[in-house]
Design a protein around this motif. Structure first.
Motif, PDB file in Angstrom:
ATOM      1  N   ARG A  15       0.808  -1.226   0.000  1.00 37.61           N
ATOM      2  CA  ARG A  15       0.000   0.000   0.000  1.00 37.61           C
ATOM      3  C   ARG A  15       0.843   1.279   0.000  1.00 37.61           C
ATOM      4  O   ARG A  15       0.370   2.322  -0.416  1.00 37.61           O
ATOM      5  CB  ARG A  15      -0.960   0.028   1.194  1.00 37.61           C
ATOM      6  CG  ARG A  15      -2.001  -1.083   1.201  1.00 37.61           C
ATOM      7  CD  ARG A  15      -2.801  -1.066  -0.086  1.00 37.61           C
ATOM      8  NE  ARG A  15      -3.951  -1.936  -0.062  1.00 37.61           N
ATOM      9  CZ  ARG A  15      -3.993  -3.164  -0.551  1.00 37.61           C
ATOM     10  NH1 ARG A  15      -2.911  -3.708  -1.079  1.00 37.61           N
ATOM     11  NH2 ARG A  15      -5.099  -3.871  -0.523  1.00 37.61           N
ATOM     12  N   ARG A  16       2.078   1.209   0.412  1.00 37.37           N
ATOM     13  CA  ARG A  16       2.899   2.430   0.456  1.00 37.37           C
ATOM     14  C   ARG A  16       3.188   2.987  -0.930  1.00 37.37           C
ATOM     15  O   ARG A  16       3.612   4.120  -1.082  1.00 37.37           O
ATOM     16  CB  ARG A  16       4.180   2.219   1.239  1.00 37.37           C
ATOM     17  CG  ARG A  16       5.269   1.515   0.474  1.00 37.37           C
ATOM     18  CD  ARG A  16       6.550   1.433   1.226  1.00 37.37           C
ATOM     19  NE  ARG A  16       6.444   0.340   2.177  1.00 37.37           N
ATOM     20  CZ  ARG A  16       7.436  -0.143   2.882  1.00 37.37           C
ATOM     21  NH1 ARG A  16       8.624   0.381   2.783  1.00 37.37           N
ATOM     22  NH2 ARG A  16       7.269  -1.139   3.699  1.00 37.37           N
ATOM     23  N   ARG A  17       2.938   2.199  -1.967  1.00 37.95           N
ATOM     24  CA  ARG A  17       3.172   2.662  -3.350  1.00 37.95           C
ATOM     25  C   ARG A  17       2.056   3.558  -3.870  1.00 37.95           C
ATOM     26  O   ARG A  17       2.211   4.186  -4.912  1.00 37.95           O
ATOM     27  CB  ARG A  17       3.320   1.458  -4.264  1.00 37.95           C
ATOM     28  CG  ARG A  17       4.534   0.640  -3.959  1.00 37.95           C
ATOM     29  CD  ARG A  17       4.603  -0.542  -4.890  1.00 37.95           C
ATOM     30  NE  ARG A  17       5.734  -1.382  -4.539  1.00 37.95           N
ATOM     31  CZ  ARG A  17       5.732  -2.684  -4.663  1.00 37.95           C
ATOM     32  NH1 ARG A  17       4.687  -3.317  -5.145  1.00 37.95           N
ATOM     33  NH2 ARG A  17       6.793  -3.382  -4.328  1.00 37.95           N
ATOM     34  N   ILE A  18       0.928   3.584  -3.191  1.00 38.86           N
ATOM     35  CA  ILE A  18      -0.182   4.429  -3.638  1.00 38.86           C
ATOM     36  C   ILE A  18       0.170   5.881  -3.328  1.00 38.86           C
ATOM     37  O   ILE A  18       0.441   6.223  -2.179  1.00 38.86           O
ATOM     38  CB  ILE A  18      -1.498   4.032  -2.929  1.00 38.86           C
ATOM     39  CG1 ILE A  18      -1.867   2.583  -3.239  1.00 38.86           C
ATOM     40  CG2 ILE A  18      -2.622   4.991  -3.334  1.00 38.86           C
ATOM     41  CD1 ILE A  18      -3.032   2.050  -2.408  1.00 38.86           C
ATOM     42  N   PRO A  19       0.182   6.751  -4.327  1.00 38.90           N
ATOM     43  CA  PRO A  19       0.499   8.158  -4.064  1.00 38.90           C
ATOM     44  C   PRO A  19      -0.572   8.808  -3.176  1.00 38.90           C
ATOM     45  O   PRO A  19      -1.769   8.668  -3.435  1.00 38.90           O
ATOM     46  CB  PRO A  19       0.504   8.800  -5.451  1.00 38.90           C
ATOM     47  CG  PRO A  19       0.567   7.671  -6.421  1.00 38.90           C
ATOM     48  CD  PRO A  19      -0.030   6.483  -5.747  1.00 38.90           C
ATOM     49  N   VAL A  20      -0.099   9.485  -2.140  1.00 48.06           N
ATOM     50  CA  VAL A  20      -0.996  10.178  -1.217  1.00 48.06           C
ATOM     51  C   VAL A  20      -0.611  11.646  -1.179  1.00 48.06           C
ATOM     52  O   VAL A  20       0.528  11.990  -0.851  1.00 48.06           O
ATOM     53  CB  VAL A  20      -0.922   9.589   0.209  1.00 48.06           C
ATOM     54  CG1 VAL A  20      -1.840  10.351   1.158  1.00 48.06           C
ATOM     55  CG2 VAL A  20      -1.261   8.097   0.210  1.00 48.06           C
ATOM     56  N   ILE A  21      -1.577  12.494  -1.527  1.00 50.48           N
ATOM     57  CA  ILE A  21      -1.388  13.939  -1.446  1.00 50.48           C
ATOM     58  C   ILE A  21      -2.144  14.424  -0.222  1.00 50.48           C
ATOM     59  O   ILE A  21      -3.359  14.227  -0.120  1.00 50.48           O
ATOM     60  CB  ILE A  21      -1.944  14.655  -2.699  1.00 50.48           C
ATOM     61  CG1 ILE A  21      -1.373  14.062  -3.977  1.00 50.48           C
ATOM     62  CG2 ILE A  21      -1.708  16.166  -2.605  1.00 50.48           C
ATOM     63  CD1 ILE A  21       0.108  14.166  -4.110  1.00 50.48           C
ATOM     64  N   VAL A  22      -1.432  15.033   0.706  1.00 50.53           N
ATOM     65  CA  VAL A  22      -2.084  15.637   1.854  1.00 50.53           C
ATOM     66  C   VAL A  22      -2.725  16.926   1.374  1.00 50.53           C
ATOM     67  O   VAL A  22      -2.070  17.771   0.755  1.00 50.53           O
ATOM     68  CB  VAL A  22      -1.085  15.888   3.001  1.00 50.53           C
ATOM     69  CG1 VAL A  22      -1.724  16.679   4.123  1.00 50.53           C
ATOM     70  CG2 VAL A  22      -0.533  14.558   3.517  1.00 50.53           C
ATOM     71  N   LEU A  23      -4.012  17.049   1.634  1.00 50.08           N
ATOM     72  CA  LEU A  23      -4.797  18.215   1.230  1.00 50.08           C
ATOM     73  C   LEU A  23      -5.491  18.716   2.476  1.00 50.08           C
ATOM     74  O   LEU A  23      -6.495  18.150   2.916  1.00 50.08           O
ATOM     75  CB  LEU A  23      -5.804  17.795   0.155  1.00 50.08           C
ATOM     76  CG  LEU A  23      -6.691  18.865  -0.452  1.00 50.08           C
ATOM     77  CD1 LEU A  23      -5.852  19.931  -1.142  1.00 50.08           C
ATOM     78  CD2 LEU A  23      -7.665  18.237  -1.440  1.00 50.08           C
ATOM     79  N   THR A  24      -4.930  19.753   3.089  1.00 54.86           N
ATOM     80  CA  THR A  24      -5.368  20.149   4.420  1.00 54.86           C
ATOM     81  C   THR A  24      -5.362  21.663   4.583  1.00 54.86           C
ATOM     82  O   THR A  24      -4.763  22.377   3.784  1.00 54.86           O
ATOM     83  CB  THR A  24      -4.470  19.473   5.481  1.00 54.86           C
ATOM     84  OG1 THR A  24      -4.974  19.730   6.793  1.00 54.86           O
ATOM     85  CG2 THR A  24      -3.037  19.970   5.379  1.00 54.86           C
ATOM     86  N   SER A  25      -6.008  22.118   5.627  1.00 58.91           N
ATOM     87  CA  SER A  25      -6.010  23.550   5.924  1.00 58.91           C
ATOM     88  C   SER A  25      -4.785  23.959   6.743  1.00 58.91           C
ATOM     89  O   SER A  25      -4.490  25.138   6.879  1.00 58.91           O
ATOM     90  CB  SER A  25      -7.288  23.937   6.667  1.00 58.91           C
ATOM     91  OG  SER A  25      -7.413  23.172   7.840  1.00 58.91           O
ATOM     92  N   SER A  26      -4.048  22.991   7.259  1.00 59.50           N
ATOM     93  CA  SER A  26      -2.897  23.292   8.113  1.00 59.50           C
ATOM     94  C   SER A  26      -1.714  23.838   7.309  1.00 59.50           C
ATOM     95  O   SER A  26      -1.307  23.246   6.314  1.00 59.50           O
ATOM     96  CB  SER A  26      -2.446  22.041   8.870  1.00 59.50           C
ATOM     97  OG  SER A  26      -1.257  22.309   9.582  1.00 59.50           O
ATOM     98  N   GLU A  27      -1.195  24.948   7.781  1.00 58.26           N
ATOM     99  CA  GLU A  27       0.022  25.515   7.208  1.00 58.26           C
ATOM    100  C   GLU A  27       1.216  25.311   8.130  1.00 58.26           C
ATOM    101  O   GLU A  27       2.305  25.812   7.866  1.00 58.26           O
ATOM    102  CB  GLU A  27      -0.173  27.006   6.935  1.00 58.26           C
ATOM    103  CG  GLU A  27      -1.209  27.284   5.864  1.00 58.26           C
ATOM    104  CD  GLU A  27      -1.349  28.766   5.555  1.00 58.26           C
ATOM    105  OE1 GLU A  27      -0.411  29.540   5.807  1.00 58.26           O
ATOM    106  OE2 GLU A  27      -2.413  29.143   5.029  1.00 58.26           O
ATOM    107  N   ALA A  28       1.009  24.556   9.214  1.00 60.82           N
ATOM    108  CA  ALA A  28       2.060  24.354  10.211  1.00 60.82           C
ATOM    109  C   ALA A  28       3.234  23.579   9.615  1.00 60.82           C
ATOM    110  O   ALA A  28       3.042  22.516   9.012  1.00 60.82           O
ATOM    111  CB  ALA A  28       1.494  23.605  11.413  1.00 60.82           C
TER     112      ALA A  28
END
Length: 153
Positions: free
Chosen positions: A91-104
């Protein structure tokens, strides 16, 4: 980079998001896009992992070509989802884009440490949000070569 565009085949995208407004805007952006896709939506980290590992109600779920992951989720947060994906060699091969409101900065660093493929901060303006999703679609689904099931054998 693949010489053949991905737009010839439908793309499965998993959106992991608990905000109804962001879900609606993302659906609108992909609907207006040029890539034939199926957008699957789950609203918390537990559902996301069930979908990704094809468990429980998601036993027949397709393997997504791309995951859009919010960090601030109920039950299991985005970091926990990334961690479980990273621990699984398949499963680590699946590309994951974090899409969040956090700018931290600490969220950005931690996401990349957990092998996120990218980190995007959601714009507040709805038009900018839709534009960002459509740019993401063009880049990840037209330009980038994503792993296929046959690449995983």
């Amino acid at each position: 980079m693949s010489s053949e565009p991905r737009s010839a085949e439908p793309v499965d995208i998993l959106l992991v998001e608990d905000n109804p407004g962001d879900i609606r805007l993302t659906k609108e952006a992909f609907k207006d896009g040029q890539i034939v896709n199926t957008l699957h939506v789950v609203e918390d980290g537990v559902e996301a992992l069930d979908f990704l590992f094809q468990r429980n109600d998601y036993a027949d779920a397709p393997r997504p070509d791309l995951v859009l992951l919010d960090l601030n989720l109920p039950r299991k947060n985005g970091d926990e989802v990334l961690e479980e994906l990273h621990e699984n060699p398949d499963r680590r091969r699946i590309p994951v884009i974090v899409l969040t409101s956090s700018e931290a900065e600490m969220d950005v660093v931690k996401s990349y440490e957990l092998c996120a493929s990218g980190y995007l901060t959601k714009p507040v303006d709805p038009i900018e949000f839709i534009d960002m999703i459509q740019e993401l679609e063009r880049f990840w689904l037209s330009i980038m070569r994503l792993p296929t099931d046959t690449d995983l054998d």
